[in-house]
Write a protein that holds these residues in place. Structure first.
Motif, PDB file in Angstrom:
ATOM      1  N   THR A 254      -0.054  39.641  66.102  1.00 34.11           N
ATOM      2  CA  THR A 254      -0.969  40.739  65.602  1.00 34.11           C
ATOM      3  C   THR A 254      -2.293  40.580  66.419  1.00 34.11           C
ATOM      4  O   THR A 254      -2.638  41.743  66.601  1.00 34.11           O
ATOM      5  N   VAL A 255      -2.570  39.603  67.129  1.00 29.80           N
ATOM      6  CA  VAL A 255      -3.853  39.508  67.838  1.00 29.80           C
ATOM      7  C   VAL A 255      -3.688  39.931  69.296  1.00 29.80           C
ATOM      8  O   VAL A 255      -4.331  40.170  70.186  1.00 29.80           O
ATOM      9  N   THR A 256      -2.315  40.189  69.633  1.00 34.37           N
ATOM     10  CA  THR A 256      -2.263  40.911  71.077  1.00 34.37           C
ATOM     11  C   THR A 256      -1.658  42.154  71.056  1.00 34.37           C
ATOM     12  O   THR A 256      -2.228  43.200  71.099  1.00 34.37           O
TER      13      THR A 256
ATOM     14  N   VAL B 227      -7.763  41.365  62.223  1.00 34.44           N
ATOM     15  CA  VAL B 227      -8.323  40.141  62.738  1.00 34.44           C
ATOM     16  C   VAL B 227      -8.169  38.846  61.363  1.00 34.44           C
ATOM     17  O   VAL B 227      -7.764  37.701  61.812  1.00 34.44           O
ATOM     18  N   ASN B 228      -8.446  39.233  60.092  1.00 31.09           N
ATOM     19  CA  ASN B 228      -8.361  38.490  59.172  1.00 31.09           C
ATOM     20  C   ASN B 228      -7.074  37.886  58.812  1.00 31.09           C
ATOM     21  O   ASN B 228      -6.691  36.743  58.498  1.00 31.09           O
ATOM     22  N   PHE B 229      -6.021  38.832  58.877  1.00 32.28           N
ATOM     23  CA  PHE B 229      -4.797  38.564  58.949  1.00 32.28           C
ATOM     24  C   PHE B 229      -4.147  37.594  59.766  1.00 32.28           C
ATOM     25  O   PHE B 229      -3.219  36.647  59.198  1.00 32.28           O
ATOM     26  N   ALA B 230      -4.354  37.710  61.081  1.00 34.50           N
ATOM     27  CA  ALA B 230      -4.226  36.540  62.020  1.00 34.50           C
ATOM     28  C   ALA B 230      -4.653  35.204  61.394  1.00 34.50           C
ATOM     29  O   ALA B 230      -3.871  34.162  61.400  1.00 34.50           O
TER      30      ALA B 230
ATOM     31  N   LEU C  55     -10.702  51.610  61.506  1.00 39.01           N
ATOM     32  CA  LEU C  55     -11.788  50.759  61.534  1.00 39.01           C
ATOM     33  C   LEU C  55     -11.588  49.740  60.512  1.00 39.01           C
ATOM     34  O   LEU C  55     -11.812  48.207  60.915  1.00 39.01           O
ATOM     35  N   GLN C  56     -11.292  49.853  59.307  1.00 43.91           N
ATOM     36  CA  GLN C  56     -10.974  48.871  58.425  1.00 43.91           C
ATOM     37  C   GLN C  56      -9.795  48.038  58.642  1.00 43.91           C
ATOM     38  O   GLN C  56      -9.755  46.881  58.544  1.00 43.91           O
ATOM     39  N   ASP C  57      -8.839  48.858  58.974  1.00 42.91           N
ATOM     40  CA  ASP C  57      -7.520  48.018  59.316  1.00 42.91           C
ATOM     41  C   ASP C  57      -7.536  47.028  60.592  1.00 42.91           C
ATOM     42  O   ASP C  57      -7.007  45.911  60.563  1.00 42.91           O
ATOM     43  N   TYR C  58      -8.583  47.534  61.449  1.00 44.57           N
ATOM     44  CA  TYR C  58      -8.934  46.245  62.639  1.00 44.57           C
ATOM     45  C   TYR C  58      -9.437  45.157  62.020  1.00 44.57           C
ATOM     46  O   TYR C  58      -9.003  44.156  62.491  1.00 44.57           O
ATOM     47  N   ASN C  59     -10.409  45.478  61.218  1.00 47.13           N
ATOM     48  CA  ASN C  59     -10.980  44.251  60.704  1.00 47.13           C
ATOM     49  C   ASN C  59      -9.903  43.490  59.606  1.00 47.13           C
ATOM     50  O   ASN C  59      -9.799  42.151  59.936  1.00 47.13           O
ATOM     51  N   TYR C  60      -9.150  44.061  59.052  1.00 43.71           N
ATOM     52  CA  TYR C  60      -7.829  43.262  58.561  1.00 43.71           C
ATOM     53  C   TYR C  60      -7.064  42.602  59.570  1.00 43.71           C
ATOM     54  O   TYR C  60      -6.694  41.447  58.890  1.00 43.71           O
TER      55      TYR C  60
ATOM     56  N   TYR D 299      -8.297  36.758  49.291  1.00 47.06           N
ATOM     57  CA  TYR D 299      -7.012  36.369  48.573  1.00 47.06           C
ATOM     58  C   TYR D 299      -6.100  35.887  49.510  1.00 47.06           C
ATOM     59  O   TYR D 299      -5.598  34.622  49.414  1.00 47.06           O
ATOM     60  N   LEU D 300      -5.572  36.363  50.681  1.00 47.85           N
ATOM     61  CA  LEU D 300      -4.766  36.036  51.475  1.00 47.85           C
ATOM     62  C   LEU D 300      -5.198  34.465  51.996  1.00 47.85           C
ATOM     63  O   LEU D 300      -4.211  33.678  52.137  1.00 47.85           O
TER      64      LEU D 300
END
Length: 212
Positions: free
Chosen positions: A77-79, A48-51, A41-46, A114-115
């Motif tokens: 990442t988003v696909t 989204v923002n990583f993209a 769940l946390q990594d999915y959110n990550y 940060y990113l």
């Protein structure tokens, strides 16, 4: 090579990642499934923002080829990655709505802030230095714990981890390293960004293990 020196400098941090109980238990198959669910769940959110951060980096690229590299990473990442995550979520009894509704923990929020700030305010190669530990450390984690994975009794853990041992993933890491090695920037110039992201990777595992 700049990336070789960056990796060498970060070794103490990365060794802590390799030995982290979340990582060790996940690859051995002894990690409680609830901890893995929380991580997903946390990594999915990550992701989204990583993209979003990658899209910001693309706008700072010094040339079309590098802009294409960043945009392809964002698109992948988003696909592809998110599609894989949707399948993993289903396998552990979660839904995409669960992931979208999950509140990111403080490490997650801080890492993403940060990113995005680096990619909005710094140069393209600084952005890539901040992205690289995520990609590269996952590959090395898988290599370090390859034997544990072979005997892992939990199918969903094996499925999740096997991605990071694939030739395609190795090629991706190699490509990203090549971008930085061809940048003309020294490891000294790139180190603050690589180090900070490496620390966030370690803290992300810890937060996942603690569940907050």
């Amino acid at each position: 090579m700049a990336t070789e020196e960056l990796r060498s400098r970060a070794d103490q941090i990365w060794q802590r990642i390799f030995a982290h109980p979340f990582v060790v238990e996940l690859y051995a198959g002894s990690l409680p499934i609830e901890k893995f669910k929380y991580y997903l769940l946390q990594d999915y959110n990550y992701l989204v923002n990583f993209a979003k951060a990658l899209s910001l980096a693309a706008a700072r690229a010094p040339g079309v080829d590098l802009m294409k590299t960043a945009l392809e990473l964002a698109y992948g990442t988003v696909t592809g990655e998110m599609a894989n995550y949707e399948a993993l979520l289903r396998e552990v009894g979660l839904t995409l709505k669960d992931a979208e509704a999950a509140e990111p923990n403080r490490v997650n929020v801080s890492y993403m802030a940060y990113l995005k700030s680096v990619c909005a305010l710094e140069g393209f190669y600084h952005c890539m230095a901040a992205f690289l530990p995520c990609f590269w450390s996952y590959m090395e984690i898988a290599e370090v714990h390859r034997e544990k994975l072979a005997a892992n009794p939990v199918a969903v853990y094996r499925k999740w981890a096997s991605v990071y041992l694939s030739p395609e993933y190795r090629a991706l890491v190699s490509e990203l390293r090549g971008v930085l090695d061809a940048s003309g920037l020294s490891a000294e110039e790139l180190w603050p960004y690589f180090k900070e992201a490496s620390m966030y990777e370690l803290e992300f595992w810890q937060a996942a293990y603690e569940g907050h």
